[in-house]
Design an enzyme around this catalytic site. Structure first.
Site, mmCIF file in Angstrom:
data_model
loop_
_atom_site.group_PDB
_atom_site.id
_atom_site.type_symbol
_atom_site.label_atom_id
_atom_site.label_comp_id
_atom_site.label_asym_id
_atom_site.label_seq_id
_atom_site.Cartn_x
_atom_site.Cartn_y
_atom_site.Cartn_z
ATOM 1 N N HIS A 1 -18.884 -3.769 14.458
ATOM 2 C CA HIS A 1 -18.387 -2.833 15.462
ATOM 3 C C HIS A 1 -18.094 -1.510 14.756
ATOM 4 O O HIS A 1 -17.432 -1.480 13.718
ATOM 5 C CB HIS A 1 -17.120 -3.401 16.105
ATOM 6 N N ASN B 1 -16.383 5.848 17.763
ATOM 7 C CA ASN B 1 -16.190 4.467 18.215
ATOM 8 C C ASN B 1 -16.486 4.416 19.718
ATOM 9 O O ASN B 1 -15.749 4.986 20.512
ATOM 10 C CB ASN B 1 -14.738 4.055 17.912
ATOM 11 N N CYS C 1 -13.251 -3.903 22.245
ATOM 12 C CA CYS C 1 -14.384 -3.571 21.367
ATOM 13 C C CYS C 1 -15.169 -4.802 20.919
ATOM 14 O O CYS C 1 -16.230 -4.668 20.314
ATOM 15 C CB CYS C 1 -13.899 -2.763 20.165
HETATM 16 N N1 COA Z 1 -5.315 14.937 12.509
HETATM 17 C C1 COA Z 1 -4.395 15.217 11.581
HETATM 18 N N2 COA Z 1 -3.349 14.432 11.310
HETATM 19 C C2 COA Z 1 -3.235 13.297 12.027
HETATM 20 C C3 COA Z 1 -4.156 12.929 13.011
HETATM 21 C C4 COA Z 1 -5.219 13.800 13.255
HETATM 22 N N3 COA Z 1 -6.155 13.546 14.170
HETATM 23 N N4 COA Z 1 -3.787 11.747 13.529
HETATM 24 C C5 COA Z 1 -2.673 11.374 12.896
HETATM 25 N N5 COA Z 1 -2.335 12.312 11.986
HETATM 26 C C6 COA Z 1 -1.203 12.364 11.079
HETATM 27 C C7 COA Z 1 -0.084 11.447 11.509
HETATM 28 O O1 COA Z 1 0.746 12.099 12.459
HETATM 29 C C8 COA Z 1 0.646 11.216 10.201
HETATM 30 O O2 COA Z 1 1.451 12.318 9.951
HETATM 31 P P1 COA Z 1 2.902 12.099 9.210
HETATM 32 O O3 COA Z 1 2.565 11.490 7.874
HETATM 33 O O4 COA Z 1 3.438 13.475 9.149
HETATM 34 O O5 COA Z 1 3.642 11.164 10.102
HETATM 35 C C9 COA Z 1 -0.491 11.230 9.186
HETATM 36 O O6 COA Z 1 -1.605 11.881 9.808
HETATM 37 C C10 COA Z 1 -0.921 9.874 8.754
HETATM 38 O O7 COA Z 1 -1.044 9.088 9.944
HETATM 39 P P2 COA Z 1 -1.510 7.617 9.849
HETATM 40 O O8 COA Z 1 -1.505 7.005 11.217
HETATM 41 O O9 COA Z 1 -0.739 6.929 8.755
HETATM 42 O O10 COA Z 1 -2.992 7.855 9.371
HETATM 43 P P3 COA Z 1 -4.032 6.781 8.930
HETATM 44 O O11 COA Z 1 -4.456 7.091 7.549
HETATM 45 O O12 COA Z 1 -3.580 5.393 9.244
HETATM 46 O O13 COA Z 1 -5.224 7.122 9.898
HETATM 47 C C11 COA Z 1 -6.232 6.272 11.891
HETATM 48 C C12 COA Z 1 -5.067 7.028 11.307
HETATM 49 C C13 COA Z 1 -6.046 6.129 13.388
HETATM 50 C C14 COA Z 1 -7.497 7.042 11.601
HETATM 51 C C15 COA Z 1 -6.280 4.874 11.221
HETATM 52 O O14 COA Z 1 -5.042 4.235 11.342
HETATM 53 C C16 COA Z 1 -7.334 4.028 11.777
HETATM 54 O O15 COA Z 1 -8.492 4.261 11.552
HETATM 55 N N6 COA Z 1 -6.947 2.935 12.484
HETATM 56 C C17 COA Z 1 -7.882 2.033 13.110
HETATM 57 C C18 COA Z 1 -8.386 2.674 14.362
HETATM 58 C C19 COA Z 1 -9.605 1.987 14.906
HETATM 59 O O16 COA Z 1 -10.657 2.032 14.346
HETATM 60 N N7 COA Z 1 -9.408 1.325 16.021
HETATM 61 C C20 COA Z 1 -10.426 0.669 16.726
HETATM 62 C C21 COA Z 1 -10.464 -0.742 16.315
HETATM 63 S S1 COA Z 1 -11.372 -1.627 17.486
#
Ligand code: COA
Length: 373
Positions: free
Chosen positions: A273, A303, A131
Site C-alpha cells: 500500500h 496515498n 487502505c
Molecule cells: N509540514 C510541516 N510540519 C509539519 C507538517 C507539515 N505538513 N505536519 C506536521 N508537522 C509538524 C508537527 O506539527 C510537528 O511539529 P512540533 O514538533 O513543533 O510539534 C513536527 O512536524 C513533527 O510532527 P510529527 O507528527 O512527529 O512528524 P512525523 O515525522 O511523524 O511525520 C507524518 C508526520 C504524518 C508524515 C508521519 O507520522 C507519517 O507518515 N505517518 C503515517 C501516515 C500514513 O502513511 N498513514 C496512512 C497509513 S494507511
C-alpha cells in the site's frame, strides 16, 4: 484413473487505473499551509497528488478505472456453464468497490458504478477496510468466484480523500490524493499465472481511534448536537499509525509468503500500500527485500487509499516493470486497524494505459529517495 482435481481460484485478467487530471503540487499546498516541499518530500516521499474536482465523487473515478479495466481485459468468449449469463456487453457478473469514501453512507457505491458501466443487474457490493480495502476486496472477489456465486468480478479500489480530509489540516492534507484502480478477475485455477491466493488478513478494532472520521455514522447520529469540524473530517494519529503500518504489513507479508511457500528471495516485486515512502522503505528493510524490488509511485500520486495498490500495479505494468511470470507480493495496512497480503504470479496481460501522464513513470524505493525505474 482420474487426475488430481485442480483447485479453483480467481485469476487476474485485466488491470487499469485512473486519476483525476488536477495535480496539486507540494508548492501549491505550501502557499496556504505552514509546510514546504522539502518537509513533505523528506517525511513522506510525496511530490504531488491528484484531486477530484468539486462535485466529482468516488463513483466517477471508479467508473473511469472500471471502464478501462474491462476494455483491457483478456476475457475468453463466454462458453456457457458458469459464464452462461455473460455477454460481450455484460462481461462480468459482480462488481466490488473497495472505498473509504463512498458517494453516500447509504446505499453502497458499487450498484451505481455497475449501472453506469452498463452492468445493471449484476451483484454489487462495497468493501470497507480503509487502505486495506483492495486486498480485502480481492479476497471477497476471490470468494465470490470460488464459491460459484460469480464467474467474473470487476474489483475497483477508489477513493476521494480530498472530500474527507480537512484542507487546513497540514498533517493529513499533504499525504492523501484521489484515484481509482481496477482489476478484472475470472474463474480459473490456482496453478495458472494470475491466480491470486495465499491471503493473510487481519484486524484490531481496539485501535480504531488511530484512523477515523468520527461523525456521520450511527454513533454520532444518535447523539444530540451538530458534530464539530474536526469530527466531520478524517483524523489520524500519524506517529502511531506509522509504527503499526510497518509492523503489521511486515508480519502480514511474511505470513502470506509462508502460506505460499515462497522465500523473500523469490519475490520479484513487492507492491505495498502506497502509504508513504518511509513506511515502504522500512517494510522492505524489515522483510530483507532489496529496495529495487519494491514498487512505489507515491511520489506522483500520494496515498490514494484503496486505489493505491491497483494504481501502482497498473502504472508498473504500463511501464513494463512487471513481466509475465514475475512473482508479486501485495501487502496493505489501513484504518480499523486492518491489514492484509496476498501473492500472485504475474500473467500475460494486455498492457494498461498509464493512469495519468504524471503517473506513467513508476518509481522504486531507493536509499536516496524515489527515482524513476
Ligand atoms: N509540514 C510541516 N510540519 C509539519 C507538517 C507539515 N505538513 N505536519 C506536521 N508537522 C509538524 C508537527 O506539527 C510537528 O511539529 P512540533 O514538533 O513543533 O510539534 C513536527 O512536524 C513533527 O510532527 P510529527 O507528527 O512527529 O512528524 P512525523 O515525522 O511523524 O511525520 C507524518 C508526520 C504524518 C508524515 C508521519 O507520522 C507519517 O507518515 N505517518 C503515517 C501516515 C500514513 O502513511 N498513514 C496512512 C497509513 S494507511
Amino acid at each position: 484413473m482420474a487426475g488430481a482435481r485442480r483447485e479453483r481460484a480467481a485469476v487476474l485478467c485485466g488491470l487499469a487505473g485512473w486519476v483525476p487530471p488536477r495535480i496539486v503540487t507540494n508548492d501549491e499546498l505550501s502557499q496556504r499551509l505552514d509546510t514546504s516541499d522539502a518537509w513533505i518530500r523528506t517525511r513522506t516521499g510525496i511530490g504531488q497528488r491528484h484531486f477530484a474536482d468539486p462535485g466529482q465523487a468516488t463513483s466517477d473515478l471508479a467508473v473511469e478505472a472500471g471502464r478501462r479495466a474491462l476494455a483491457a481485459a483478456d476475457l475468453p468468449a463466454p462458453q456457457g456453464g458458469p459464464t452462461a449469463g455473460l455477454t460481450e456487453d455484460r462481461p462480468v457478473d459482480a462488481v466490488v468497490v473497495a472505498t473509504t469514501t463512498p458517494d453516500r453512507s447509504c446505499p453502497a457505491t458499487a450498484p451505481l458504478v455497475a449501472h453506469r458501466l452498463g452492468l445493471t443487474g449484476v451483484a454489487a457490493l462495497d468493501v470497507s477496510a480503509v487502505c486495506t480495502g483492495f486486498v480485502y476486496g480481492r479476497a471477497a472477489a476471490a470468494g465470490l468466484i470460488t464459491a460459484g456465486a460469480a464467474s467474473r468480478v470487476l474489483l475497483i479500489g477508489a477513493d476521494t480523500y480530498s472530500t474527507i480530509v480537512d484542507p487546513d489540516d497540514r498533517a493529513n492534507a499533504i499525504i492523501f490524493g484521489d484515484g481509482a484502480g481496477a482489476v478484472v478477475l475470472r474463474a480459473g485455477y490456482a496453478d495458472e499465472p494470475g491466480a491470486v491466493g495465499h491471503f493473510d488478513l487481519g484486524s484490531d478494532g481496539a485501535e480504531e481511534e488511530l484512523i477515523m472520521v468520527a461523525a456521520g455514522g450511527s454513533r454520532q447520529r444518535s447523539l444530540p448536537g451538530e458534530p464539530s469540524r474536526a469530527e466531520r473530517h478524517f483524523a489520524m494519529q500519524g506517529k502511531a499509525v506509522f509504527r503499526h503500518a510497518i509492523t503489521r504489513m511486515t508480519a502480514s507479508a511474511r505470513a502470506s509468503l509462508t502460506a505460499a511457500d515462497w522465500k523473500v528471495d523469490d519475490v520479484d516485486h513487492f507492491v505495498p500500500h502506497q502509504a508513504n515512502q518511509r513506511i515502504l522503505r522500512a517494510v522492505a528493510d524489515d522483510l530483507g527485500l532489496p529496495l529495487e524490488r519494491c514498487i512505489s509511485h507515491v511520489e506522483s500520486v500520494g496515498n490514494t487509499g484503496a486505489a493505491s495498490i491497483p494504481l501502482a500495479l497498473a502504472d508498473a505494468a504500463a511501464g513494463n516493470v512487471i513481466q509475465p511470470g514475475d512473482r508479486v507480493l501485495l501487502s496493505a495496512f489501513g484504518g480499523g486497524l486492518t491489514w492484509g497480503s496476498c501473492v500472485l504470479r504475474w500473467p500475460a496481460l494486455p498492457s494498461p494505459t498509464p493512469s495519468a501522464p504524471a503517473a506513467a513513470q513508476p518509481v522504486s524505493v531507493s536509499e536516496g529517495g524515489p527515482h524513476a525505474s
